[in-house]
Design an enzyme around this catalytic site. Structure first.
Site, PDB file in Angstrom:
ATOM      1  N   GLU A  38       9.889   1.312  10.885  1.00 20.44           N
ATOM      2  CA  GLU A  38      10.787   2.583  10.497  1.00 20.44           C
ATOM      3  C   GLU A  38       9.789   3.258  10.535  1.00 20.44           C
ATOM      4  O   GLU A  38       8.821   4.263  10.034  1.00 20.44           O
ATOM      5  CB  GLU A  38      11.010   2.202   9.622  1.00 20.44           C
ATOM      6  CG  GLU A  38      11.791   1.098   9.761  1.00 20.44           C
ATOM      7  CD  GLU A  38      13.245  -0.428   9.953  1.00 20.44           C
ATOM      8  OE1 GLU A  38      13.543   1.627  10.390  1.00 20.44           O
ATOM      9  OE2 GLU A  38      13.512  -0.403  10.068  1.00 20.44           O
ATOM     10  N   CYS A  85      13.224  11.108   7.255  1.00 18.24           N
ATOM     11  CA  CYS A  85      13.422  10.514   8.549  1.00 18.24           C
ATOM     12  C   CYS A  85      14.951  10.971   9.515  1.00 18.24           C
ATOM     13  O   CYS A  85      14.926  10.940  10.728  1.00 18.24           O
ATOM     14  CB  CYS A  85      12.940   9.490   8.659  1.00 18.24           C
ATOM     15  SG  CYS A  85      14.670   8.054   7.695  1.00 18.24           S
ATOM     16  N   GLU A 100       8.997  15.843  14.800  1.00 18.09           N
ATOM     17  CA  GLU A 100       9.890  15.600  13.636  1.00 18.09           C
ATOM     18  C   GLU A 100       8.852  17.562  12.459  1.00 18.09           C
ATOM     19  O   GLU A 100       8.021  16.700  12.853  1.00 18.09           O
ATOM     20  CB  GLU A 100       9.889  14.454  13.378  1.00 18.09           C
ATOM     21  CG  GLU A 100      10.311  14.311  11.631  1.00 18.09           C
ATOM     22  CD  GLU A 100       9.815  12.582  11.129  1.00 18.09           C
ATOM     23  OE1 GLU A 100       8.578  12.224  11.701  1.00 18.09           O
ATOM     24  OE2 GLU A 100      10.599  11.912  11.175  1.00 18.09           O
ATOM     25  N   LYS A 156       0.673  -1.213   0.150  1.00 13.32           N
ATOM     26  CA  LYS A 156       0.166   0.219   0.014  1.00 13.32           C
ATOM     27  C   LYS A 156       0.896   1.250   0.388  1.00 13.32           C
ATOM     28  O   LYS A 156       1.095   1.733   0.891  1.00 13.32           O
ATOM     29  CB  LYS A 156      -1.543  -0.418   1.196  1.00 13.32           C
ATOM     30  CG  LYS A 156      -2.051   0.465   1.565  1.00 13.32           C
ATOM     31  CD  LYS A 156      -1.935   1.727   1.213  1.00 13.32           C
ATOM     32  CE  LYS A 156      -1.781   2.826   2.595  1.00 13.32           C
ATOM     33  NZ  LYS A 156      -1.827   4.738   1.798  1.00 13.32           N
TER      34      LYS A 156
HETATM   35  P1  NAD Z   1       2.457   8.431   7.709  1.00 13.51           P
HETATM   36  O1  NAD Z   1       2.186   7.524   9.057  1.00 13.51           O
HETATM   37  O2  NAD Z   1       2.101  10.089   7.492  1.00 13.51           O
HETATM   38  O3  NAD Z   1       2.098   6.844   6.006  1.00 13.51           O
HETATM   39  C1  NAD Z   1       2.840   6.895   6.190  1.00 13.51           C
HETATM   40  C2  NAD Z   1       1.632   5.639   5.429  1.00 13.51           C
HETATM   41  O4  NAD Z   1       1.131   5.168   5.932  1.00 13.51           O
HETATM   42  C3  NAD Z   1       1.166   5.994   4.044  1.00 13.51           C
HETATM   43  O5  NAD Z   1       0.964   4.714   3.347  1.00 13.51           O
HETATM   44  C4  NAD Z   1      -0.229   6.209   5.043  1.00 13.51           C
HETATM   45  O6  NAD Z   1      -1.809   6.087   3.567  1.00 13.51           O
HETATM   46  C5  NAD Z   1      -0.167   5.143   5.702  1.00 13.51           C
HETATM   47  N1  NAD Z   1      -1.250   4.737   7.258  1.00 13.51           N
HETATM   48  C6  NAD Z   1      -1.775   6.194   7.322  1.00 13.51           C
HETATM   49  N2  NAD Z   1      -3.189   5.778   8.108  1.00 13.51           N
HETATM   50  C7  NAD Z   1      -2.695   5.395   8.153  1.00 13.51           C
HETATM   51  C8  NAD Z   1      -3.639   4.026   9.166  1.00 13.51           C
HETATM   52  N3  NAD Z   1      -4.420   4.685   9.901  1.00 13.51           N
HETATM   53  N4  NAD Z   1      -3.803   2.008   8.828  1.00 13.51           N
HETATM   54  C9  NAD Z   1      -2.855   1.548   8.741  1.00 13.51           C
HETATM   55  N5  NAD Z   1      -1.862   2.994   7.464  1.00 13.51           N
HETATM   56  C10 NAD Z   1      -2.192   3.937   7.403  1.00 13.51           C
HETATM   57  O7  NAD Z   1       3.767   8.731   7.027  1.00 13.51           O
HETATM   58  P2  NAD Z   1       4.143  10.042   5.860  1.00 13.51           P
HETATM   59  O8  NAD Z   1       3.515  11.121   6.274  1.00 13.51           O
HETATM   60  O9  NAD Z   1       3.457   9.138   4.886  1.00 13.51           O
HETATM   61  O10 NAD Z   1       5.750   9.355   6.114  1.00 13.51           O
HETATM   62  C11 NAD Z   1       6.847  10.852   6.722  1.00 13.51           C
HETATM   63  C12 NAD Z   1       7.127  10.296   7.832  1.00 13.51           C
HETATM   64  O11 NAD Z   1       7.729   8.593   7.380  1.00 13.51           O
HETATM   65  C13 NAD Z   1       7.733  11.039   8.500  1.00 13.51           C
HETATM   66  O12 NAD Z   1       7.424  10.100  10.264  1.00 13.51           O
HETATM   67  C14 NAD Z   1       9.422   9.560   8.483  1.00 13.51           C
HETATM   68  O13 NAD Z   1       9.933   9.987   9.825  1.00 13.51           O
HETATM   69  C15 NAD Z   1       8.257   8.497   8.371  1.00 13.51           C
HETATM   70  N6  NAD Z   1      10.007   7.823   7.574  1.00 13.51           N
HETATM   71  C16 NAD Z   1      10.407   6.941   8.211  1.00 13.51           C
HETATM   72  C17 NAD Z   1      11.983   6.510   8.083  1.00 13.51           C
HETATM   73  C18 NAD Z   1      12.228   4.982   8.774  1.00 13.51           C
HETATM   74  O14 NAD Z   1      13.295   4.681   7.874  1.00 13.51           O
HETATM   75  N7  NAD Z   1      12.811   4.978  10.112  1.00 13.51           N
HETATM   76  C19 NAD Z   1      11.932   6.451   6.507  1.00 13.51           C
HETATM   77  C20 NAD Z   1      11.352   6.904   5.634  1.00 13.51           C
HETATM   78  C21 NAD Z   1      10.009   8.074   6.263  1.00 13.51           C
END
Ligand code: NAD
Length: 495
Positions: free
Chosen positions: A261, A296, A395, A185
């Site tokens: 992650e 991240c 963040e 997804k």
């Molecule tokens: P997000 O948590 O909003 O979304 C991530 C994914 O989760 C998306 O595909 C989204 O559609 C899905 N999602 C959202 N709500 C959900 C739910 N209730 N149930 C299931 N899935 C759901 O994050 P974002 O804004 O897309 O990405 C940014 C974040 O990702 C930042 O916090 C960043 O630090 C983190 N990140 C971490 C790493 C790592 O390796 N640690 C790498 C890249 C990004």
């Protein structure tokens, strides 16, 4: 042909990819995919929900049960994955343009970093999978104990938008290499490259049903995947807020293996004996503004010794012009657009909060290139930040650097660790004892000494504390997508 001309001729396909077929959501629902480059609608995307997730999981389960993929010898899966990686490279220009148009990063990085890293990751796990041996335990003679790894089954993968292809590759590559089926997804903000990757995978020889991509909103498509009773494991990358929900959903359903992650607020510590101040400045500035600060592991807290802070900031300000946002489709641009209007507004509201809390804005602080219709924010630096201010604690996920002074190594380590996250950290010093001591004391999954830019698929990536559970990359990632089985065999030896 210029890159911009090439993009105007591109076709965008926002339909799901289930059982090797492109399809719209069963409900017929769609949403607009808006490019952050200029605010235009690129295409409609299937707004999938639990029904579509269920279809994809059924296809993935069927492929797992009939062994069309896991039944292949590891060397055969290897050949397919290497072909998959080669196809990614062959379609590199197209994938890079899709990534840039979809999420706003500069085209040169999309091509040189995102495409190549995704391909390299898939190739690496393909090459690794026929070189990993199982174990025989050192038991007494009358029995043989085999410790074997088995693919888990159906793996759900949920990824964010900041490195859409790389984040997907870090999970699908080890999961597929081990013989699992995958339902991915992608983020609703950047679904296009994941959908193309699935087509290329099938072209490379991954059998239908083994790798499915179901776009949609988090609550509508992500949650049903995390809650699904027939999904055996979830690899999630995203925010800490949603990551916590994913763990809860696993507990509410079938206790599927859950790996997360999550976010970061990484400290970049510069001691007063920093061996190369110019390089430290270039690295700090280059790393926080890379990918528009939407990383991240961006070093968003600069902890700098009081004695050298003014000198450090003077040099940092000289670099600011290089990072002014430009057209992401231009080959020389180094900072592009934020992923969407909401992200831009979030970043601007953090900048407001920093000003209200008394931090000193010394660079940037505003939206820019508004006439393009896209979503751009200037490279921004705050001086005089205290570690308890919101801009130092949360963040921001944008091009904003918070500068915090310290007086000695104890204070530096205390400030660095005083945060809910623990993804990465860096320390700059010429004292080897200080470097080792600080590296040990920092609670972070990765610590850099006198650098921040080294990265390689061979090393694990992940965080301490609320930066998540588990590690991507390296051979350790196989642990996430396999079950460990012990088989006892009685040996009644005639001799
Ligand atoms: P997000 O948590 O909003 O979304 C991530 C994914 O989760 C998306 O595909 C989204 O559609 C899905 N999602 C959202 N709500 C959900 C739910 N209730 N149930 C299931 N899935 C759901 O994050 P974002 O804004 O897309 O990405 C940014 C974040 O990702 C930042 O916090 C960043 O630090 C983190 N990140 C971490 C790493 C790592 O390796 N640690 C790498 C890249 C990004």
């Amino acid at each position: 042909m210029t890159q911009i001309a090439a993009t105007s001729e591109m076709a965008f396909d926002g339909r799901a990819f289930i059982n090797a077929q492109r399809c719209w959501a069963q409900s017929g629902a769609r949403f607009d995919n808006i490019s952050p480059v200029d605010g235009r609608v690129l295409c409609e995307v299937a707004r999938c929900d639990g029904i579509d997730i269920d279809l994809a999981v059924q296809a993935a389960r069927q492929a797992f049960v009939d062994k069309r993929w896991r039944g292949l010898a590891p060397a055969s899966r290897k050949r397919v994955l290497i072909r998959f990686a080669e196809l990614i490279v062959a379609h590199g220009d197209e994938l890079a343009r899709l990534e840039t148009l979809d999420m706003g990063k500069p085209i040169s990085y999309a091509r040189s970093v995102d495409v190549n890293s995704a391909a390299n990751c898939i190739r690496w796990y393909g090459e690794a999978v026929d070189k990993v041996y199982d174990e025989i335990a050192p038991t007494p003679e009358q029995a043989l104990a085999l410790i074997t790894r088995e693919p888990m089954g159906v793996i759900g993968v949920i990824v964010p938008w900041n490195y859409p292809m790389i984040m997907a590759a870090w999970k699908i590559a080890p999961a597929l290499a081990c013989g699992n089926s995958v339902v991915l997804k992608p983020s609703e903000k950047s679904p296009l490259t994941a959908l193309r990757l699935a087509e290329l995978a099938v072209q490379a020889g991954v059998p239908p049903g083994v790798f499915n991509v179901v776009p949609g909103l988090g609550a509508e498509a992500g949650s049903p995947l995390a809650l699904h009773m027939d999904v055996d494991g979830i690899g999630f990358t995203g925010s800490t807020r949603v990551g916590k929900q994913i763990h809860i959903m696993a507990g509410q359903s079938n206790l599927k293996r859950t790996w997360t992650e999550l976010g970061g607020k990484s400290p970049f510590i510069v001691m007063d004996d920093c061996p190369d101040l110019d390089r430290a400045v270039q690295t700090a500035v280059g790393s926080i503004f890379f990918n528009q600060g939407e990383s991240c592991n961006a070093p968003s807290r600069l902890l700098v010794h009081r004695k050298i802070k003014d000198d450090f900031l003077e040099r940092a300000l000289q670099l600011i012009p290089k990072y002014q946002p430009g057209d992401p489709l231009h080959k020389d641009t180094v900072m592009g657009a934020l992923v969407d209007r909401a992200q831009m507004e979030t970043v601007l509201s953090y900048i407001d909060k920093g000003c209200q809390d008394g931090a000193r804005l010394i660079a940037g602080g505003a939206a820019t290139r508004v006439e393009t219709g896209g979503f751009y924010v200037q490279p921004t630096i705050f001086d005089g930040v205290h570690n308890d201010m919101t801009i130092a604690r949360e963040e921001i996920f944008g091009p904003v650097l918070s500068v915090i002074e310290f007086d000695d190594v104890h204070e530096a380590v205390r400030l660095a660790n005083d945060n809910i996250y623990g993804l990465q950290a860096s320390v700059w010093t010429r004292d080897i004892n200080c470097a080792h001591g600080v590296a040990r004391a920092l609670r972070a999954g990765t610590v850099h000494v006198n650098q921040y830019d080294e990265d390689d698929i061979t090393v694990p990536f992940g965080g301490y504390k609320q930066s998540g559970v588990g590690r991507d990359k390296s051979l350790h990632a196989f642990d996430k997508y396999t079950e460990l089985k012990t088989t006892w065999i009685r040996i009644d030896s005639p001799i």
